[in-house]
Scaffold this motif. Structure first.
Motif, PDB file in Angstrom:
ATOM      1  N   GLY A 279       0.583  -2.743   0.336  1.00  0.00           N
ATOM      2  CA  GLY A 279       1.788  -3.122  -0.377  1.00  0.00           C
ATOM      3  C   GLY A 279       3.047  -2.737   0.386  1.00  0.00           C
ATOM      4  N   VAL A 280       4.172  -3.281  -0.072  1.00  0.00           N
ATOM      5  CA  VAL A 280       5.473  -3.081   0.579  1.00  0.00           C
ATOM      6  C   VAL A 280       6.468  -2.604  -0.467  1.00  0.00           C
ATOM      7  CG1 VAL A 280       7.360  -4.231   1.784  1.00  0.00           C
ATOM      8  CG2 VAL A 280       4.997  -4.851   2.286  1.00  0.00           C
ATOM      9  N   GLN A 281       7.324  -1.693  -0.056  1.00  0.00           N
ATOM     10  CA  GLN A 281       8.400  -1.226  -0.931  1.00  0.00           C
ATOM     11  C   GLN A 281       9.720  -1.806  -0.464  1.00  0.00           C
ATOM     12  OE1 GLN A 281       9.825   2.875  -0.785  1.00  0.00           O
ATOM     13  NE2 GLN A 281       9.788   2.937  -3.033  1.00  0.00           N
ATOM     14  N   LEU A 282      10.469  -2.361  -1.402  1.00  0.00           N
ATOM     15  CA  LEU A 282      11.834  -2.785  -1.094  1.00  0.00           C
ATOM     16  C   LEU A 282      12.721  -1.544  -1.122  1.00  0.00           C
ATOM     17  CD1 LEU A 282      12.522  -6.128  -3.000  1.00  0.00           C
ATOM     18  CD2 LEU A 282      12.608  -5.737  -0.548  1.00  0.00           C
ATOM     19  N   THR A 283      13.359  -1.284   0.003  1.00  0.00           N
ATOM     20  CA  THR A 283      14.170  -0.064   0.096  1.00  0.00           C
ATOM     21  C   THR A 283      15.646  -0.403  -0.021  1.00  0.00           C
ATOM     22  OG1 THR A 283      14.302  -0.227   2.499  1.00  0.00           O
ATOM     23  CG2 THR A 283      12.415   0.978   1.574  1.00  0.00           C
ATOM     24  N   MET A 284      16.441   0.646  -0.128  1.00  0.00           N
ATOM     25  CA  MET A 284      17.877   0.457  -0.284  1.00  0.00           C
ATOM     26  C   MET A 284      18.513  -0.224   0.924  1.00  0.00           C
ATOM     27  SD  MET A 284      20.483   3.207  -1.920  1.00  0.00           S
ATOM     28  CE  MET A 284      19.218   3.669  -3.065  1.00  0.00           C
ATOM     29  N   PRO A 285      18.111   0.090   2.182  1.00  0.00           N
ATOM     30  CA  PRO A 285      18.682  -0.645   3.315  1.00  0.00           C
ATOM     31  C   PRO A 285      18.421  -2.145   3.263  1.00  0.00           C
ATOM     32  CG  PRO A 285      17.689   1.393   4.082  1.00  0.00           C
ATOM     33  CD  PRO A 285      17.326   1.261   2.651  1.00  0.00           C
ATOM     34  N   ASN A 303       5.481 -11.488  -1.161  1.00  0.00           N
ATOM     35  CA  ASN A 303       5.794 -10.519  -0.114  1.00  0.00           C
ATOM     36  C   ASN A 303       5.067  -9.191  -0.294  1.00  0.00           C
ATOM     37  OD1 ASN A 303       7.646 -11.814   1.736  1.00  0.00           O
ATOM     38  ND2 ASN A 303       9.073 -11.930   0.016  1.00  0.00           N
ATOM     39  N   LYS A 304       4.047  -9.181  -1.151  1.00  0.00           N
ATOM     40  CA  LYS A 304       3.243  -7.972  -1.380  1.00  0.00           C
ATOM     41  C   LYS A 304       4.078  -6.786  -1.876  1.00  0.00           C
ATOM     42  CE  LYS A 304       1.488  -7.426   2.620  1.00  0.00           C
ATOM     43  NZ  LYS A 304       0.674  -6.837   3.698  1.00  0.00           N
ATOM     44  N   ILE A 305       5.214  -7.050  -2.467  1.00  0.00           N
ATOM     45  CA  ILE A 305       6.081  -5.963  -2.951  1.00  0.00           C
ATOM     46  C   ILE A 305       5.381  -5.264  -4.103  1.00  0.00           C
ATOM     47  CG2 ILE A 305       8.320  -5.399  -3.941  1.00  0.00           C
ATOM     48  CD1 ILE A 305       9.366  -8.004  -2.648  1.00  0.00           C
ATOM     49  N   ASP A 306       5.196  -3.937  -3.971  1.00  0.00           N
ATOM     50  CA  ASP A 306       4.564  -3.201  -5.062  1.00  0.00           C
ATOM     51  C   ASP A 306       5.536  -2.257  -5.758  1.00  0.00           C
ATOM     52  OD1 ASP A 306       4.841  -1.128  -3.274  1.00  0.00           O
ATOM     53  OD2 ASP A 306       2.714  -0.990  -2.789  1.00  0.00           O
ATOM     54  N   SER A 307       6.699  -2.028  -5.173  1.00  0.00           N
ATOM     55  CA  SER A 307       7.683  -1.153  -5.823  1.00  0.00           C
ATOM     56  C   SER A 307       9.046  -1.372  -5.195  1.00  0.00           C
ATOM     57  CB  SER A 307       7.276   0.318  -5.684  1.00  0.00           C
ATOM     58  OG  SER A 307       7.263   0.705  -4.315  1.00  0.00           O
TER      59      SER A 307
END
Length: 861
Positions: A279-285, A303-307
């Motif tokens: 999975g992938v995390q969407l970060t603040m940057p 996009n496999k976003i998990d968090s």
């Protein structure tokens, strides 16, 4: 108009067929092409893949045709003579035609042509020196993708075509796309006819394309994008970067940096990751510059976003109205409590979360990955990721809060205040909605919820008030139970519950009224629920219901009460076991029709009975065949379980009526004759043996049904009385003045009903008891005796007693008190007198003495 054109038009309409409001007919050379004529009076000729057709032959038959599809015909080079007769066309498709050269004058007379498809040919459009002046001057849309790409690519100069605003082309790296006047450019590799290998997008790639409003570079193998790649596209409104699976979300900051200087409204960055892996995390940057762009519709699906990093959602752009997060893998985290930061979002698409892709795609997907190295880009420090900015920016959005030190409020989740549509179908959610939630956010605006394709099984709880909810879709959720108060959404207009398992609940009278609170409901879908029984009251509270779908169930009797549903006009009962519709349903549907809307009912794939007792319904079907969906394919089942078609039913219905009339007449006449015959026979037998039957019935009741002997009853061998005197009330003086004084002595005892019957007992019981308790029954026969029903009852019971219980002893004695004509006596009495004689009373002095003496001897004998 030429003779040839007139002939063509006559033939055109002679062979035309109407399909979905479009006329289809054969046309062209030897009628080898297919033409369509639509509502807008546009004619399209389809001559694709017709073998050896020549273009010059096709143009002879163009006439009023506006659009020509002539791909896959191997025309070769194009000349003006080939296209003579096609000058009035507005659209032409010449794809897959091995075209290597177009003469300069070929399209000089094409003043109306606005779309030209030259894809998948052999044109040297990307070579230096290619002359675009051979193209029509007024062209608006051009497709040149799929033509050969030379080693030294030179993008064609199309500036001379002022009206050209839409271009489909191939894509390649290290080239500046000179499309300064074009508004829409598609380089998408999703189109199988397009070759796109745009691995690197730098600041020069689109620097000469400042008029672009729509840019599609999906599936182009993009690996890297520089931060200023899109900053020159000041008019850009739509950008599609989807399916560039090696780009990944690390470049999102670079993409959004350049988009700050555009008018971007739709941004598609879906499917930037391989479908396989963690999975992938969407970060603040990733969100750094997102807040400062004007995007209204954002697609980050696949996009496999998990968090999402806590507080990152604060940087959501205030312009955002639609967000698409389908095909991701979201888990619960603090970011879920910050959904209120999506302040102006009105629609969320979150379908098929946790979806597992087909593993066979893995090899194919990885075989297409490019080996070119990623470009090392300058990693900027995000100036908007500091705490002070985030706190201040969060305060601008209602329901948005900054989470500090990991302190979260699970009991007070936030949602976007303007959220109207939530789509979360097929997300593999597995929950029991069996608890009541006190979740009541302020100003909730949700109107549409789709949570179909999940697993809920039991929906007996209540999620809270959603006052504006109009559409709720819970189809394919394995729901078997819904609470009687769970569907408490009074503004709900559309409810989808298809493909669940509610049949057992709706067959339970105590649990079936689950829709009683939905007075605003207009559309109810209960298809494929295993429904076999519906109670009459199930839908009575749905006073605004217009459409009811009960297809794909096993309903045999549709006897639902719809008298309270004045707006119901559409019922779908397809694929059930319906034999007929009751007259109440039919009359209500007719009554609900109005000037604007007619009722419609779908009874396809049922077992409609073709029988005598269903003729009224069959005639009703024909009378309202315009209201029957798919009436021409209805099937009917005869009483012999033979299935007949609609056509057979229509031709045979009158014969059925005649057969039924004959059959009914025979049955009725036969039954009446049999009933009459049996009535006469049974009536005659009963009348002939009526007294015997009455006597035997009394004796049977006494013997088998608990009739008890009277208290003073003695054994039959020891009679209590010597004679029971049966007389009419009119002869009471004769009894009192003569019979009792002359007969009753110490050795003769008489039973007189006025004196000896037991009070409180039934008269019939007293009579039978008196007869059975007396050695003789003496009938004082007079005209008054024959008129008394109880006297005749005493005579006949005494006669039956004498015949069936006394053997050879004659216990009935008739005294003829006065002259009684034979015609006044019943047949039974005449026969008894003839067989057993009688004693005649006389007032003569000597005869009277003999009478009383003879009567004493008869009584005591």
């Amino acid at each position: 108009m030429s003779t040839l054109q007139i002939t063509l038009i006559v033939c055109m309409f002679a062979t035309a067929k109407s399909v979905n409001a479009m006329t289809v007919y054969t046309c062209g050379p030897n009628n080898t092409c297919v033409c369509t004529y639509d509502k807008q009076e546009r004619i399209t000729m389809d001559c694709e893949g017709r073998g050896n057709l020549k273009l010059s032959e096709i143009c002879v038959f163009i006439g009023n045709v506006t659009s020509l599809k002539a791909g896959r015909n191997n025309f070769g080079n194009l000349t003006a003579s080939d296209l003579k007769g096609c000058e009035n066309l507005t659209e032409i498709s010449f794809n897959f035609n091995q075209i290597a050269h177009i003469e300069r004058e070929t399209f000089q007379d094409f003043r109306h042509l606005h779309l030209l498809d030259l894809s998948r040919n052999l044109l040297q459009v990307y070579s230096k020196g290619w002359d675009a002046s051979c193209l029509p001057k007024n062209l608006q849309t051009l497709k040149i993708n799929g033509n050969p790409i030379p080693y030294n690519v030179n993008f064609p100069n199309l500036d001379s075509h002022d009206n050209l605003n839409k271009l489909t082309s191939d894509g390649f790296s290290n080239t500046a796309f000179n499309v300064s006047k074009i508004a829409s450019l598609s380089l998408s590799g999703l189109n199988l006819e397009t070759q796109c290998n745009l691995t690197q997008i730098n600041n020069n790639t689109f620097s000469l394309s400042d008029s672009l409003k729509v840019l599609n570079i999906s599936a182009c193998g993009v690996i890297s994008i520089t931060a200023g790649a899109f900053e020159h596209l000041h008019s850009l409104e739509v950008l599609d970067l989807s399916y560039n699976r090696q780009l990944e979300l690390w470049s999102l900051a670079n993409v959004t940096y350049g988009l700050q200087f555009t008018r971007i409204r739709f941004l598609n960055i879906s499917n930037l990751f391989s479908r396989f892996g963690g999975g992938v995390q969407l970060t603040m940057p990733n969100f750094c510059f997102l807040w400062n762009i004007t995007v209204e519709d954002l697609d980050i699906s696949g996009n496999k976003i998990d968090s999402i990093e806590t507080n990152a959602l604060i940087l959501t752009p205030p312009s955002l109205k639609i967000i698409r997060v389908n095909h991701n893998k979201f888990w619960f985290g603090p970011y879920v409590l910050q959904l209120g930061c999506l302040g102006n979002v009105s629609t969320i698409f979150s379908s098929r979360l946790n979806y597992i892709p087909n593993p066979f795609i893995y090899t194919l997907e990885n075989s297409k990955r490019y080996s070119a190295p990623k470009v090392e880009l300058y990693q900027m420090t995000c100036p908007f990721c500091n705490v002070d900015f985030l706190k201040e920016y969060a305060m601008r959005t209602k329901e948005c809060s900054y989470i500090e030190n990991g302190v979260i409020d699970l009991l007070n989740p936030k949602i976007p205040v303007k959220l109207e549509r939530l789509i979360a179908n097929d997300c593999d959610y597995r929950h029991d909605l069996s608890s009541n939630y006190s979740y009541n956010p302020e100003n909730i605006s949700i109107r549409y919820i789709d949570i179909s394709g999940n697993t809920f099984v039991s929906v007996t709880g209540y999620v809270g008030d959603i006052p504006m909810l109009e559409t709720l879709n819970m189809s394919r959720c394995y729901i078997s139970t819904i609470g009687l108060t769970s569907l408490n959404y009074r503004s709900l207009k559309t409810l989808r519950l298809a493909d669940n398992d509610l049949g057992a609940q709706l067959a339970d009278s105590k649990r079936s009224n689950i829709f009683d609170m939905l007075q605003s409901l207009q559309d109810l879908d209960l298809s494929s629920n295993g429904i076999t029984v519906l109670f009459t009251s199930t839908f009575t509270e749905l006073v605004n219901l217009e459409r009811l779908d009960l297809s794909n169930n096993d309903i045999e009797h549709f006897d639902v009460n719809i008298n309270t549903l004045p707006h119901l006009l559409q019922i779908n009962l397809e694929i059930n076991s319906i034999h007929t519709l009751n007259i109440g349903v039919r009359r209500k549907l007719e009554a609900n029709e109005n000037d604007r809307s007619k009722f419609s009912i779908n009874l396809q794939n049922n077992s409609l009975a073709y029988e005598c007792n269903n003729q009224e319904f069959l005639h009703w079907l024909i009378q309202h065949k315009a209201n029957m969906v798919g009436f021409s394919i209805y099937r009917f089942v005869t009483s012999d379980d033979v299935t007949i078609t609609f056509d057979k039913m229509m031709t045979d219905l009158d014969h059925l009526a005649s057969r039924c009339r004959s059959y009914v007449a025979v049955i009725i006449i036969g039954l009446l004759a049999l009933a009459t015959f049996l009535s006469v026979i049974i009536g005659g037998v009963i009348y002939k043996y009526r007294w015997r039957i009455r006597y035997l019935m009394y004796m049977s009741k006494k013997r088998f049904f608990g009739y008890h002997m009277l208290p003073d009853y003695t054994a039959i061998q020891n009679y209590k009385y010597d004679a029971f005197i049966s007389y009419a009330e009119d002869n009471i003086r004769f009894i009192l003045d003569d019979v009792i004084p002359r007969l009753e002595t110490d050795i003769i005892s008489l039973c007189i009903h006025q004196r000896d019957f037991i009070p409180g007992n039934a008269v019939s019981d007293n009579i039978i008891h008196a007869i059975q308790s007396s050695r003789k029954t003496v009938v004082i026969l007079s005209n008054a005796f024959l008129k008394s029903k109880w006297c005749m009852y005493e005579f006949n019971m005494a006669r039956m007693e004498s015949i069936y219980s006394r053997g050879e002893d004659i216990s009935l004695v008739i005294v003829m008190l006065e002259t009684v004509p034979n015609s006044a006596m019943p047949l039974e009495m005449l026969r008894w007198i003839q067989d057993n004689n009688y004693i005649e009373y006389t007032t003569d002095h000597e005869g009277n003495a003999l009478f009383w003496d003879k009567l004493r001897r008869v009584i005591t004998s």
